[in-house]
Write a protein that holds these residues in place. Structure first.
Motif, mmCIF file in Angstrom:
data_model
loop_
_atom_site.group_PDB
_atom_site.id
_atom_site.type_symbol
_atom_site.label_atom_id
_atom_site.label_comp_id
_atom_site.label_asym_id
_atom_site.label_seq_id
_atom_site.Cartn_x
_atom_site.Cartn_y
_atom_site.Cartn_z
ATOM 1 N N ALA A 68 -68.764 38.870 -40.810
ATOM 2 C CA ALA A 68 -69.449 38.084 -41.768
ATOM 3 C C ALA A 68 -69.312 36.734 -41.263
ATOM 4 O O ALA A 68 -69.903 35.858 -41.371
ATOM 5 N N LEU A 69 -68.062 36.201 -40.778
ATOM 6 C CA LEU A 69 -67.387 34.967 -40.446
ATOM 7 C C LEU A 69 -68.437 34.667 -39.021
ATOM 8 O O LEU A 69 -68.888 33.559 -39.127
ATOM 9 N N ARG A 70 -68.449 35.378 -38.393
ATOM 10 C CA ARG A 70 -69.231 35.300 -36.890
ATOM 11 C C ARG A 70 -70.976 34.829 -37.418
ATOM 12 O O ARG A 70 -71.332 33.979 -36.768
ATOM 13 N N ASN A 71 -71.367 35.378 -38.182
ATOM 14 C CA ASN A 71 -72.585 35.422 -38.969
ATOM 15 C C ASN A 71 -72.882 33.971 -39.191
ATOM 16 O O ASN A 71 -73.683 33.341 -39.164
ATOM 17 N N LEU A 72 -71.671 33.532 -40.246
ATOM 18 C CA LEU A 72 -71.783 32.068 -40.782
ATOM 19 C C LEU A 72 -71.860 31.039 -39.298
ATOM 20 O O LEU A 72 -72.293 29.968 -39.659
ATOM 21 N N GLN A 73 -70.955 31.445 -38.567
ATOM 22 C CA GLN A 73 -71.008 30.451 -37.242
ATOM 23 C C GLN A 73 -72.383 30.425 -36.573
ATOM 24 O O GLN A 73 -72.770 29.343 -36.451
ATOM 25 N N LYS A 74 -73.225 31.575 -36.627
ATOM 26 C CA LYS A 74 -74.482 31.478 -36.014
ATOM 27 C C LYS A 74 -75.310 30.642 -36.936
ATOM 28 O O LYS A 74 -76.090 29.815 -36.324
ATOM 29 N N ALA A 75 -75.111 30.633 -38.109
ATOM 30 C CA ALA A 75 -75.926 29.753 -39.182
ATOM 31 C C ALA A 75 -75.641 28.530 -38.882
ATOM 32 O O ALA A 75 -76.593 27.361 -38.602
ATOM 33 N N GLU A 76 -74.312 28.200 -38.787
ATOM 34 C CA GLU A 76 -74.023 26.812 -38.382
ATOM 35 C C GLU A 76 -74.450 26.113 -37.001
ATOM 36 O O GLU A 76 -75.117 25.193 -36.779
ATOM 37 N N GLU A 77 -74.815 26.815 -36.116
ATOM 38 C CA GLU A 77 -75.238 26.694 -34.895
ATOM 39 C C GLU A 77 -76.897 26.314 -34.985
ATOM 40 O O GLU A 77 -77.115 25.256 -34.380
ATOM 41 N N VAL A 78 -77.323 27.113 -35.790
ATOM 42 C CA VAL A 78 -79.096 26.988 -35.928
ATOM 43 C C VAL A 78 -79.117 25.702 -36.596
ATOM 44 O O VAL A 78 -79.940 24.688 -36.201
ATOM 45 N N VAL A 79 -78.183 25.298 -37.743
ATOM 46 C CA VAL A 79 -78.405 24.096 -38.320
ATOM 47 C C VAL A 79 -78.145 22.732 -37.476
ATOM 48 O O VAL A 79 -78.872 21.894 -37.313
ATOM 49 N N LYS A 80 -77.246 22.963 -36.599
ATOM 50 C CA LYS A 80 -76.824 21.712 -35.357
ATOM 51 C C LYS A 80 -77.914 21.673 -34.672
ATOM 52 O O LYS A 80 -78.443 20.281 -34.493
#
Length: 477
Positions: A68-80
Motif C-alpha cells: 500500500a505504501l509503495r503505491n502511495l509513493q507512486k502517486a506522489e511521483e505522478v503528482v511531482k
C-alpha cells in the motif's frame, strides 16, 4: 512523545480519503479489483493518481500495508511529474491514506505527521475559515473510487461529481465522471424509458469538453442505440475506432454495440483484440460469453434442425467464458445466472443447480439481483426440472420484494402466465386462484383480484388468508 491513540483516531476520521469514504470490502472481489486497477494504470495515464491511491487502499484491505505504501509513493511521483505547482492540492487524498496506513501499522508518529500535513495544507489552500470543505479534486477522486465499488455506490458517486462540478462546471474530467455515473445509474434503474434518457446530455457535454475521450464516445453511442438512433451511434463508434483502435476500455463497449446490433462476429473480433491486451478482464469474458449465446439463439431461430455439434460447441464456449468470469470476479451476479442458464441449456442440471445456489449465497445481493435470480431460477425449475410448484414459489419470492425492477416485472408476468395456464388446463386449485388473486392485487387490479379470491374461497371455504384478503379488497373498493 507518545501520541494519544484516541485523539489521533478522531483526527484521522476528519480526513477525506479512501479510509473515510465507507468503501466496504464485501461489496467487491478484491483480487479482481486489484487486477482492473492495474490494467487501468497501464492504459490511462491521466487518472493515475486516483488509481494508485485506490490501489493502496485495496492493498490495505488485502493486508499488505507495505505494498500500500509503495503505491502511495507512486502517486506522489505522478503528482511531482505532472503537477509540480500544485503538489499539496493534488496530494491530500494520498497523504490521508498515508496517515491511515501508518496508523494501522501502529506507526503513530508518522501517522500524526501526515495528519498535520493535510491540516496545514488545507488551511493554506482554503480561502475561507471552513478548511474542512473538500476540494473539487477530492470530490472527484471519491466519485471515481465509488464507481469502482459497484452499483450500490453509484448514487453517491453521482453526488460527488455534482459537488466537484459546482466549482468547475467545465472541467472535462469531472464531467466525464458525472456522465459515467449517470449512465450506469440508468443501466441499473428500472425506468429505461425508450424515449428519454437523463444521461444523454451529460455524455454529450463531456464529449464536447474532451473530444478525445473515446470511452465517453462509446457510451454515448450505446445510449443512442438504446434510443433507436443506431446510425448516429455507429458514427461515434467508427470515429473512436480511428482514434484508439487498441484501448480495451473503448473496445469492450464497441463490441457491445455490435453485439446488440446483431453483428455478433464483428463483436467477437473486437473482443478478441481487447482480450489480447487485458486477458483477465471479467467484463470482456462476459461479453464474449454473451456473443456465443447470441449465436446459439440465432442458430436456433434460423435453423429448424440445427446441427447438434454446432449447438454443443456454442454452449461449451459460452460456459467456458461465463465460468471464467465467475472465477475472476466472484460477486458479479449476471455471470452466475448466465452460466447457470447455459448449464441448463446443455442439460448439465447438477452444475446449473449448484451455480444458482452459489448465486443465492452471494452475501451482497441487491433487491434487483434477488428478483432477477428468483425469475431465472423459477424458469429453471419450470422448464428444465418440470416443477411448476417450485417455479411458482420462486416467482412469488421475487414478487414479494416490493420494489419495482425489470426482474420483478418478469416474475410477475411469468407467474401470471403460469397460473392462467394451470387454470385453463383444469389443474387450478385454491392455491393457484389465491396466488393469482395476489398477483392481480399487487398489480392494482382489484376487481380481477376479488374474482380470483372468490374462486379460491369457493374451493377452500375455511382458509383464513383468502377470506381476509377478500374482505380487505371489498372494503377498499
Amino acid at each position: 512523545s507518545t501520541i494519544s491513540k484516541n485523539s489521533l483516531k478522531s483526527s484521522l476520521l476528519q480526513l477525506e480519503c479512501h479510509f473515510t469514504w465507507t468503501l466496504l470490502k464485501q461489496d467487491v472481489d478484491l483480487d479482481n479489483l486489484e487486477e482492473t486497477i492495474g490494467d487501468q494504470i497501464e492504459f490511462f495515464i491521466k487518472y493515475n493518481i486516483t488509481n494508485y491511491n485506490l490501489l493502496s487502499y485495496v492493498c490495505h484491505l488485502k493486508n499488505s500495508n507495505e505494498e500500500a505504501l509503495r503505491n502511495l509513493q507512486k502517486a506522489e511521483e505522478v503528482v511531482k511529474k505532472n503537477y509540480p505547482d500544485e503538489i499539496a492540492r493534488r496530494s491530500l487524498v494520498t497523504w490521508g491514506n498515508y496517515a491511515w496506513i501508518y496508523y494501522h501499522m501502529e506507526r503513530y508518529e508518522e501517522a500524526q505527521a501526515y495528519v498535520s500535513k493535510v491540516e496545514n495544507s488545507c488551511k493554506k489552500l482554503s480561502s475561507t475559515a471552513q478548511w474542512k470543505i473538500p476540494l473539487p479534486e477530492t470530490y472527484a477522486e471519491q466519485g471515481w473510487a465509488l464507481l469502482k465499488f459497484g452499483g450500490k455506490y453509484y448514487e453517491r458517486a453521482k453526488n460527488c461529481f455534482e459537488n466537484a462540478l459546482k466549482n468547475e462546471p467545465n472541467n472535462p474530467e469531472f464531467n466525464a465522471g458525472y456522465a459515467i455515473a449517470m449512465y450506469r445509474l440508468e443501466q441499473l434503474s428500472y425506468t429505461q424509458c425508450e424515449d428519454v434518457s437523463p444521461s444523454l446530455e451529460p455524455l454529450k457535454l463531456a464529449l464536447e469538453l474532451n473530444p478525445k475521450d473515446t470511452v465517453i464516445m462509446a457510451l454515448l453511442a450505446l445510449k443512442l442505440q438504446d434510443l433507436k438512433q443506431v446510425d448516429e451511434g455507429e458514427r461515434y463508434i467508427e470515429e473512436a475506432m480511428q482514434k484508439t483502435p487498441d484501448l480495451p476500455y473503448f473496445l469492450r463497449y464497441a463490441a457491445k454495440f455490435y453485439r446488440r446490433k446483431e453483428e455478433v462476429d464483428k463483436a467477437l473480433e473486437i473482443l478478441k483484440k481487447a482480450l489480447a491486451v487485458t486477458p483477465k478482464s471479467a467484463f470482456l469474458h462476459h461479453q464474449v460469453g454473451l456473443c456465443y449465446r447470441a449465436k446459439l439463439i440465432q442458430l436456433k431461430k434460423t435453423t429448424r434442425y440445427p446441427p447438434q455439434e454446432q449447438v454443443e460447441e456454442l454452449i461449451r464456449l459460452s460456459i467456458f467464458h461465463f465460468k471464467t468470469v465467475t472465477d475472476q470476479n466472484t460477486i458479479f451476479l449476471p455471470a452466475y445466472t448466465d452460466l447457470a442458464n447455459m448449464y441448463a441449456e446443455g442439460k448439465r442440471y447438477e452444475e446449473a443447480e449448484e451455480t444458482f445456489q452459489k448465486a443465492f449465497q452471494t452475501n451482497i445481493l441487491s433487491y434487483r439481483d434477488k428478483q432477477h435470480l428468483c425469475y431465472y431460477y423459477g424458469n429453471f425449475q419450470r422448464f428444465h426440472m418440470k416443477s411448476e410448484s417450485e417455479a411458482i414459489r420462486y416467482y412469488i419470492e421475487g414478487l414479494k420484494i416490493e420494489k419495482d425492477s425489470i426482474g420483478r416485472n418478469k416474475c410477475r408476468n411469468a407467474l401470471k402466465k403460469l397460473l392462467e395456464q394451470r387454470i385453463q388446463r383444469g389443474l387450478g386449485d385454491a392455491t393457484d386462484f389465491g396466488t393469482l388473486g395476489l398477483v392481480h392485487n399487487l398489480n392494482g387490479e382489484k376487481h380481477e383480484a376479488i374474482e380470483c379470491y372468490e374462486k379460491a374461497v369457493a374451493l377452500y371455504p375455511d382458509n383464513e388468508e383468502y377470506l381476509s384478503a377478500l374482505c380487505e379488497l371489498r372494503r377498499s373498493i
